[in-house]
Design a protein around this motif. Structure first.
Motif, PDB file in Angstrom:
ATOM      1  N   SER A 225       8.001   3.105   3.494  1.00 41.41           N
ATOM      2  CA  SER A 225       7.786   4.218   4.418  1.00 41.41           C
ATOM      3  C   SER A 225       7.259   3.687   5.735  1.00 41.41           C
ATOM      4  CB  SER A 225       6.791   5.228   3.835  1.00 41.41           C
ATOM      5  OG  SER A 225       5.530   4.631   3.634  1.00 41.41           O
ATOM      6  N   SER A 226       7.264   4.568   6.729  1.00 38.35           N
ATOM      7  CA  SER A 226       6.664   4.276   8.026  1.00 38.35           C
ATOM      8  C   SER A 226       5.660   5.372   8.338  1.00 38.35           C
ATOM      9  CB  SER A 226       7.721   4.224   9.133  1.00 38.35           C
ATOM     10  OG  SER A 226       8.612   3.143   8.949  1.00 38.35           O
ATOM     11  N   VAL A 227       4.505   4.985   8.841  1.00 41.04           N
ATOM     12  CA  VAL A 227       3.494   5.941   9.275  1.00 41.04           C
ATOM     13  C   VAL A 227       3.502   5.957  10.797  1.00 41.04           C
ATOM     14  CG1 VAL A 227       1.042   6.496   9.349  1.00 41.04           C
ATOM     15  CG2 VAL A 227       2.069   5.683   7.222  1.00 41.04           C
ATOM     16  N   VAL A 228       3.759   7.138  11.370  1.00 39.73           N
ATOM     17  CA  VAL A 228       3.836   7.300  12.816  1.00 39.73           C
ATOM     18  C   VAL A 228       2.614   8.081  13.275  1.00 39.73           C
ATOM     19  CG1 VAL A 228       5.239   8.087  14.751  1.00 39.73           C
ATOM     20  CG2 VAL A 228       6.343   7.378  12.627  1.00 39.73           C
ATOM     21  N   ALA A 229       1.881   7.534  14.234  1.00 45.07           N
ATOM     22  CA  ALA A 229       0.682   8.177  14.757  1.00 45.07           C
ATOM     23  C   ALA A 229       1.017   9.016  15.981  1.00 45.07           C
ATOM     24  CB  ALA A 229      -0.376   7.129  15.099  1.00 45.07           C
ATOM     25  N   ALA A 230       0.052   9.840  16.385  1.00 41.92           N
ATOM     26  CA  ALA A 230       0.274  10.733  17.518  1.00 41.92           C
ATOM     27  C   ALA A 230       0.527   9.972  18.811  1.00 41.92           C
ATOM     28  CB  ALA A 230      -0.926  11.674  17.675  1.00 41.92           C
ATOM     29  N   ASP A 231       0.017   8.735  18.918  1.00 38.50           N
ATOM     30  CA  ASP A 231       0.266   7.954  20.133  1.00 38.50           C
ATOM     31  C   ASP A 231       1.624   7.261  20.110  1.00 38.50           C
ATOM     32  OD1 ASP A 231      -0.068   5.933  18.293  1.00 38.50           O
ATOM     33  OD2 ASP A 231      -1.784   4.997  19.283  1.00 38.50           O
ATOM     34  N   GLY A 232       2.403   7.480  19.048  1.00 42.03           N
ATOM     35  CA  GLY A 232       3.746   6.916  18.966  1.00 42.03           C
ATOM     36  C   GLY A 232       3.814   5.592  18.247  1.00 42.03           C
ATOM     37  N   SER A 233       2.686   4.959  17.983  1.00 50.79           N
ATOM     38  CA  SER A 233       2.713   3.687  17.271  1.00 50.79           C
ATOM     39  C   SER A 233       3.213   3.888  15.849  1.00 50.79           C
ATOM     40  CB  SER A 233       1.326   3.049  17.260  1.00 50.79           C
ATOM     41  OG  SER A 233       0.392   3.884  16.601  1.00 50.79           O
ATOM     42  N   GLN A 234       3.805   2.861  15.305  1.00 46.12           N
ATOM     43  CA  GLN A 234       4.501   2.971  14.023  1.00 46.12           C
ATOM     44  C   GLN A 234       4.195   1.762  13.146  1.00 46.12           C
ATOM     45  OE1 GLN A 234       9.239   3.339  12.722  1.00 46.12           O
ATOM     46  NE2 GLN A 234       8.601   3.884  14.779  1.00 46.12           N
ATOM     47  N   GLN A 235       3.866   2.013  11.886  1.00 43.52           N
ATOM     48  CA  GLN A 235       3.604   0.954  10.915  1.00 43.52           C
ATOM     49  C   GLN A 235       4.591   1.087   9.766  1.00 43.52           C
ATOM     50  OE1 GLN A 235       0.938  -0.961  12.989  1.00 43.52           O
ATOM     51  NE2 GLN A 235       0.967  -1.550  10.845  1.00 43.52           N
ATOM     52  N   ILE A 236       5.347   0.021   9.495  1.00 43.32           N
ATOM     53  CA  ILE A 236       6.272  -0.001   8.363  1.00 43.32           C
ATOM     54  C   ILE A 236       5.534  -0.589   7.167  1.00 43.32           C
ATOM     55  CG2 ILE A 236       8.470  -0.848   7.489  1.00 43.32           C
ATOM     56  CD1 ILE A 236       9.405  -1.171  10.360  1.00 43.32           C
ATOM     57  N   TYR A 237       5.471   0.185   6.085  1.00 42.17           N
ATOM     58  CA  TYR A 237       4.806  -0.273   4.865  1.00 42.17           C
ATOM     59  C   TYR A 237       5.860  -0.589   3.798  1.00 42.17           C
ATOM     60  CZ  TYR A 237       0.320   1.221   6.764  1.00 42.17           C
ATOM     61  OH  TYR A 237      -0.806   1.350   7.541  1.00 42.17           O
ATOM     62  N   LEU A 238       5.742  -1.769   3.239  1.00 40.02           N
ATOM     63  CA  LEU A 238       6.654  -2.222   2.182  1.00 40.02           C
ATOM     64  C   LEU A 238       5.802  -2.644   0.982  1.00 40.02           C
ATOM     65  CD1 LEU A 238       8.875  -4.471   4.499  1.00 40.02           C
ATOM     66  CD2 LEU A 238       9.273  -2.070   3.909  1.00 40.02           C
ATOM     67  N   PRO A 239       5.184  -1.685   0.284  1.00 41.71           N
ATOM     68  CA  PRO A 239       4.182  -2.024  -0.738  1.00 41.71           C
ATOM     69  C   PRO A 239       4.736  -2.769  -1.935  1.00 41.71           C
ATOM     70  CG  PRO A 239       4.703   0.328  -0.783  1.00 41.71           C
ATOM     71  CD  PRO A 239       5.348  -0.230   0.439  1.00 41.71           C
ATOM     72  N   ASN A 240       6.036  -2.647  -2.218  1.00 43.40           N
ATOM     73  CA  ASN A 240       6.604  -3.308  -3.393  1.00 43.40           C
ATOM     74  C   ASN A 240       7.220  -4.670  -3.076  1.00 43.40           C
ATOM     75  OD1 ASN A 240       5.861  -1.120  -4.912  1.00 43.40           O
ATOM     76  ND2 ASN A 240       7.870  -0.156  -4.880  1.00 43.40           N
ATOM     77  N   ALA A 241       7.166  -5.092  -1.814  1.00 49.64           N
ATOM     78  CA  ALA A 241       7.755  -6.378  -1.430  1.00 49.64           C
ATOM     79  C   ALA A 241       6.778  -7.507  -1.739  1.00 49.64           C
ATOM     80  CB  ALA A 241       8.088  -6.378   0.060  1.00 49.64           C
ATOM     81  N   ASP A 242       7.318  -8.615  -2.213  1.00 44.63           N
ATOM     82  CA  ASP A 242       6.525  -9.806  -2.493  1.00 44.63           C
ATOM     83  C   ASP A 242       6.996 -10.956  -1.609  1.00 44.63           C
ATOM     84  OD1 ASP A 242       4.916  -8.681  -4.515  1.00 44.63           O
ATOM     85  OD2 ASP A 242       6.523  -8.931  -5.987  1.00 44.63           O
ATOM     86  N   ALA A 243       6.223 -12.017  -1.558  1.00 45.86           N
ATOM     87  CA  ALA A 243       6.614 -13.210  -0.808  1.00 45.86           C
ATOM     88  C   ALA A 243       7.956 -13.718  -1.317  1.00 45.86           C
ATOM     89  CB  ALA A 243       5.543 -14.290  -0.952  1.00 45.86           C
ATOM     90  N   GLY A 244       8.868 -13.986  -0.396  1.00 43.73           N
ATOM     91  CA  GLY A 244      10.212 -14.424  -0.752  1.00 43.73           C
ATOM     92  C   GLY A 244      11.237 -13.318  -0.723  1.00 43.73           C
ATOM     93  N   ASP A 245      10.796 -12.049  -0.767  1.00 42.57           N
ATOM     94  CA  ASP A 245      11.732 -10.924  -0.712  1.00 42.57           C
ATOM     95  C   ASP A 245      12.332 -10.798   0.684  1.00 42.57           C
ATOM     96  OD1 ASP A 245      11.693 -10.016  -3.316  1.00 42.57           O
ATOM     97  OD2 ASP A 245       9.923  -8.760  -3.021  1.00 42.57           O
ATOM     98  N   THR A 246      13.505 -10.165   0.744  1.00 43.38           N
ATOM     99  CA  THR A 246      14.200  -9.983   2.015  1.00 43.38           C
ATOM    100  C   THR A 246      14.620  -8.538   2.198  1.00 43.38           C
ATOM    101  OG1 THR A 246      16.355 -10.526   1.051  1.00 43.38           O
ATOM    102  CG2 THR A 246      15.073 -12.351   1.982  1.00 43.38           C
TER     103      THR A 246
END
Length: 446
Positions: free
Chosen positions: A198-219
């Motif tokens: 998911s992505s969390v978008v704040a009121a100032d327009g900034s955006q954070q992409i969260y990939l909680p199930n990704a591990d090192a080496g994933d693409t």
């Protein structure tokens, strides 16, 4: 008389222009020959530029040797989009060591970096023959609690970011930050289970992409959707579930539910009217005529399904000018227990306890009593959940029942209130009735 010389007659190092007048035939007492000469030439500098871009990072290395003294010399470095962080900005003068460019020596003009050049002295000019090199790296993302690489960069001719990333390392709350004013970024072709991306978008327009199930080496591949989500306050959580739609899920972010959200839809034709169609309520909830390449809709981040389409389109939303937005919930960071939640739960529990006590003292007994208690308890419980998480119950029950659930809850509260009042009136009536005494004589007449 004028002459123009082609640059082919020039050579490296020094070029001399000799002007002679008179052919030697003048007499000794003749005046010296004089001619008025106006001379000009164009000078070019030796400039080399190295450029690298992978869609998420842009890097420049510019070298300039000045052929003439320059006053207020500057270097402009154009980045293709908003730079989230300037990872490097250094310069070298006359092949000297590299050093950081002071903050006072550079500025931004839109997406262009402007560097005020110097040659090491204090006169403010860049002297002829000075060689200045500048290297800089702009990053369009900011990785928190981890590191990524870009094994397959975006094609330089691509209209939008489309880069393959690899997770090199990550820890708790790993995320990829995007600068404000950007369209929704999302990952696709992930090598992991994607149910919580998911992505969390704040009121100032900034955006954070969260990939909680990704591990090192994933693409995964990172790209954008033709949609911009702008919370008017707080934040909103967005997940793209169908890149071809596109279909996205949106709900309250970590701060709270119920924030007003503006959606800008860019896959439009100016002059046409579009609507945000609520699938769950089977009606449009917002309309707008596309202007300057966008249609703008206002909703909130409560849970329901929204389809963006041409106004008057059927429920299927067919045609190239439609897309689907599904507003729902999925696992997200716990914002913590609020006073509202505590109050609602306590009120519901108190109502159930009071109802049990009231029916225990009434004429209602056995199975009828517990059916009544269970019905009212379940009904008010569902209503409490709907109050705490708008849309959770109504969306789950399905189309047509969304507005019925709150009414049913209110009716349940009414029944409960009526039962309590009836019990109280019964108690009052019993208290007002005089006691009756009956005597039995078992020994006959005496």
């Amino acid at each position: 008389m004028s002459f123009t010389f082609d640059s082919s007659v020039l050579k490296d190092e020094t070029n001399r222009l000799n002007v002679s007048v008179g052919d030697g035939t003048l007499s000794a007492d003749a005046p010296d020959p004089v001619v008025y000469l106006e001379y000009s030439h164009e000078a070019s500098s030796s400039i080399s530029t190295e450029y690298f871009s992978n869609g998420l990072v842009e890097r420049y290395n510019v070298s300039n040797t000045f052929s003439a003294t320059q006053t207020d010399a500057t270097l402009e470095v154009p980045f293709s989009s908003t730079v989230y962080r300037l990872a490097e900005l250094e310069w070298s003068i006359n092949d000297g060591s590299w050093s950081s460019v002071p903050d006072s020596r550079y500025s931004w003009s839109n997406n262009t970096l402007v560097v005020d050049l110097k040659d090491g002295d204090t006169d403010g000019d860049v002297d002829a023959g000075t060689k200045i090199e500048v290297r800089t790296e702009g990053r369009m993302v900011d990785v928190a609690n981890g590191a990524i690489s870009v094994p397959e960069p975006t094609d330089p001719d691509a209209a939008q970011i489309d880069s393959k990333i690899q997770i090199e390392s990550r820890s708790s709350d790993f995320s990829i930050g995007i600068e404000s004013g950007e369209r929704i970024h999302y990952a696709y072709k992930e090598s992991w289970d994607t149910t919580e991306d998911s992505s969390v978008v704040a009121a100032d327009g900034s955006q954070q992409i969260y990939l909680p199930n990704a591990d090192a080496g994933d693409t995964a591949w990172i790209t954008t959707a033709p949609i911009e989500v702008i919370p008017q306050s707080g934040d909103a959580r967005v997940r793209v579930t169908d890149p071809d739609g596109p279909t996205i899920k949106i709900s309250g972010g970590p701060s709270a539910l119920g924030d007003d959200v503006q959606i800008r839809y860019y896959a439009v034709t100016d002059g046409k009217t579009y609507e945000a169609y609520s699938v769950s309520r089977e009606r449009p909830v917002s309309k707008d005529t596309a202007e300057n390449g966008a249609a703008v809709f206002s909703i909130d981040d409560s849970e329901e399904t929204i389809r963006l389409q041409l106004a008057g389109s059927d429920s299927g939303g067919s045609g190239g000018d439609s897309s689907s937005i599904s507003v729902g919930s999925w696992p997200q960071p716990d914002p913590g227990t609020t006073l509202q939640e505590i109050g609602v739960v306590v009120a519901w529990a108190a109502l159930v306890v009071l109802l049990v006590a009231a029916t225990g003292r009434s004429e209602i007994a056995g199975r009828r009593r517990w059916i009544l208690v269970g019905t009212i308890g379940i009904g008010t419980g569902l209503l409490s959940i709907e109050v705490l998480r708008p849309g959770t119950i109504s969306t789950a029950i399905g189309t047509g029942l969304q507005d019925v659930v709150p009414l049913a809850g209110l009716a349940a509260i009414g029944v409960a209130g009526y039962s309590i009042v009836s019990w109280w009136q019964s108690r009052q009536k019993e208290a007002a009735t005089p006691e009756t005494s009956v005597s039995f004589n078992l020994r006959g007449n005496e």
